[in-house]
Scaffold this motif. Structure first.
Motif: not given
Length: 58
Positions: A1-13
């Motif tokens: 859940m943690f990974v799926s929630t933050l995957s968009g911002p990490w990808d952009a970063l």
């Protein structure tokens, strides 16, 4: 859940690819596997004889 929630911002970063989310997911899976092996109780020899392997159809 943690990974799926933050995957968009990490990808952009990290430049817009999916690789950061995959790496974080892989690391989370490894940590989960290690914790499962360490923290789950092991079966005692006395309890092994009580376990019935196999099944039957009704």
């Amino acid at each position: 859940m943690f990974v799926s929630t933050l995957s968009g911002p990490w990808d952009a970063l990290f430049g817009g690819g999916n690789l950061p989310a995959f790496v974080v997911g892989a690391v989370a899976a490894v940590i989960s596997a290690i914790l499962a092996m360490v923290m789950l109780p092991s079966v005692k020899p006395d309890d092994e004889s009580k376990v019935k392997l196999g099944g039957s159809f009704h």
